[in-house]
Each structure stands twice: as C-alpha cells, then as structure tokens.
Design a protein around this motif. Structure first.
Motif, PDB file in Angstrom:
ATOM      1  N   ARG A 134      38.662  35.780  42.506  1.00 29.71           N
ATOM      2  CA  ARG A 134      39.778  35.056  41.515  1.00 29.71           C
ATOM      3  C   ARG A 134      40.491  35.501  40.400  1.00 29.71           C
ATOM      4  O   ARG A 134      41.639  35.474  40.745  1.00 29.71           O
ATOM      5  N   LYS A 135      40.088  36.419  39.978  1.00 26.17           N
ATOM      6  CA  LYS A 135      40.866  37.109  38.370  1.00 26.17           C
ATOM      7  C   LYS A 135      41.680  37.903  39.426  1.00 26.17           C
ATOM      8  O   LYS A 135      42.980  38.248  38.619  1.00 26.17           O
ATOM      9  N   ALA A 136      40.893  39.183  40.094  1.00 26.04           N
ATOM     10  CA  ALA A 136      42.258  39.750  41.013  1.00 26.04           C
ATOM     11  C   ALA A 136      43.779  38.818  41.778  1.00 26.04           C
ATOM     12  O   ALA A 136      44.478  39.238  42.087  1.00 26.04           O
ATOM     13  N   ARG A 137      43.224  37.622  42.474  1.00 28.97           N
ATOM     14  CA  ARG A 137      44.175  36.929  43.055  1.00 28.97           C
ATOM     15  C   ARG A 137      45.113  36.531  41.171  1.00 28.97           C
ATOM     16  O   ARG A 137      45.617  35.285  41.993  1.00 28.97           O
ATOM     17  N   ASN A 138      44.547  36.083  40.300  1.00 29.79           N
ATOM     18  CA  ASN A 138      44.615  35.252  39.475  1.00 29.79           C
ATOM     19  C   ASN A 138      44.845  33.881  39.306  1.00 29.79           C
ATOM     20  O   ASN A 138      45.358  33.267  39.358  1.00 29.79           O
TER      21      ASN A 138
END
Length: 119
Positions: free
Chosen positions: A109-113
């Motif tokens: 989720r952090k990688a895709r913001n």
C-alpha cells in the motif's frame, strides 16, 4: 463481477479517509471488519506484532511445562492436557503469519500510496 485472474482481482473497500479504494488481495492484508463480534479484532501490523510476541512468550510457558512433565515423569498430566500442546504449536504460527501478511500489505500500500482500509 466477471472472473478475473488472481493478479487482477481487486477488493473495493472504504479507506481511512472515507473514500472507496480498490485494493488487490495482497494490498488488503488481513480481514479488517469486526465480524459482527463484541470484541474489535486486532488488524494493524503493530497490534498483530504485539499479539504474536505475547503468544510466543506464552508458548515458552507451554514448553517449560512440557519439559517439567518429562523431567518429573508425570505423564498423566500430559494425557489430560494434550490439547494445550496443539494450541501452543498452531496459535503462534497463525499470529506470526497474520503479522507477516499485514506487514507485506502495508509495504504494498505504501508503494502505491494507498490509505489503510478500515473495513
């Protein structure tokens, strides 16, 4: 909804900011709803880590008890409490598995913001 290959399957859920977001199954992580229960489930990575550590510590007590049974030769206790060994084996595995699943989902989720789902 028509069939989608596993890589393309998405789950539409409400995020922390109130909007509906499409997550892949890997980005969603562990189940976020309360399951209509009285107790709110632990589903954050920190909460799952804390739970896994506590359960692992309690598992050490189960291991100590097993060692005491072997050293003292009180096998009748083991015959009455065999289910404790099964719980002591499988519950920590499940806790650590859920923690790793949610941690991996957080990273995706952090990688895709993407915001964290709440349901």
């Amino acid at each position: 909804m028509p069939y989608q290959p596993t890589e393309e399957r998405v789950v539409h859920r409400m995020a922390e900011n109130g909007e509906i977001v499409a997550y892949t199954e890997e980005e969603y992580g562990v189940r976020k709803d309360d399951g209509s229960g009285l107790v709110k489930p632990v589903n954050s990575a920190r909460g799952l880590l804390l739970m896994a550590i506590i359960v692992s510590a309690l598992d050490c007590l189960v291991l100590y008890g097993l060692i005491r049974i072997v050293l003292d030769g009180t096998w009748e206790i083991l015959a009455e409490t065999w289910w404790v060994l099964l719980v002591g084996i499988f519950v920590p595995w499940a806790c650590w598995g859920y923690y790793l699943q949610e941690r991996r989902a957080e990273k995706l989720r952090k990688a895709r913001n993407l915001p964290r789902p709440v349901e």
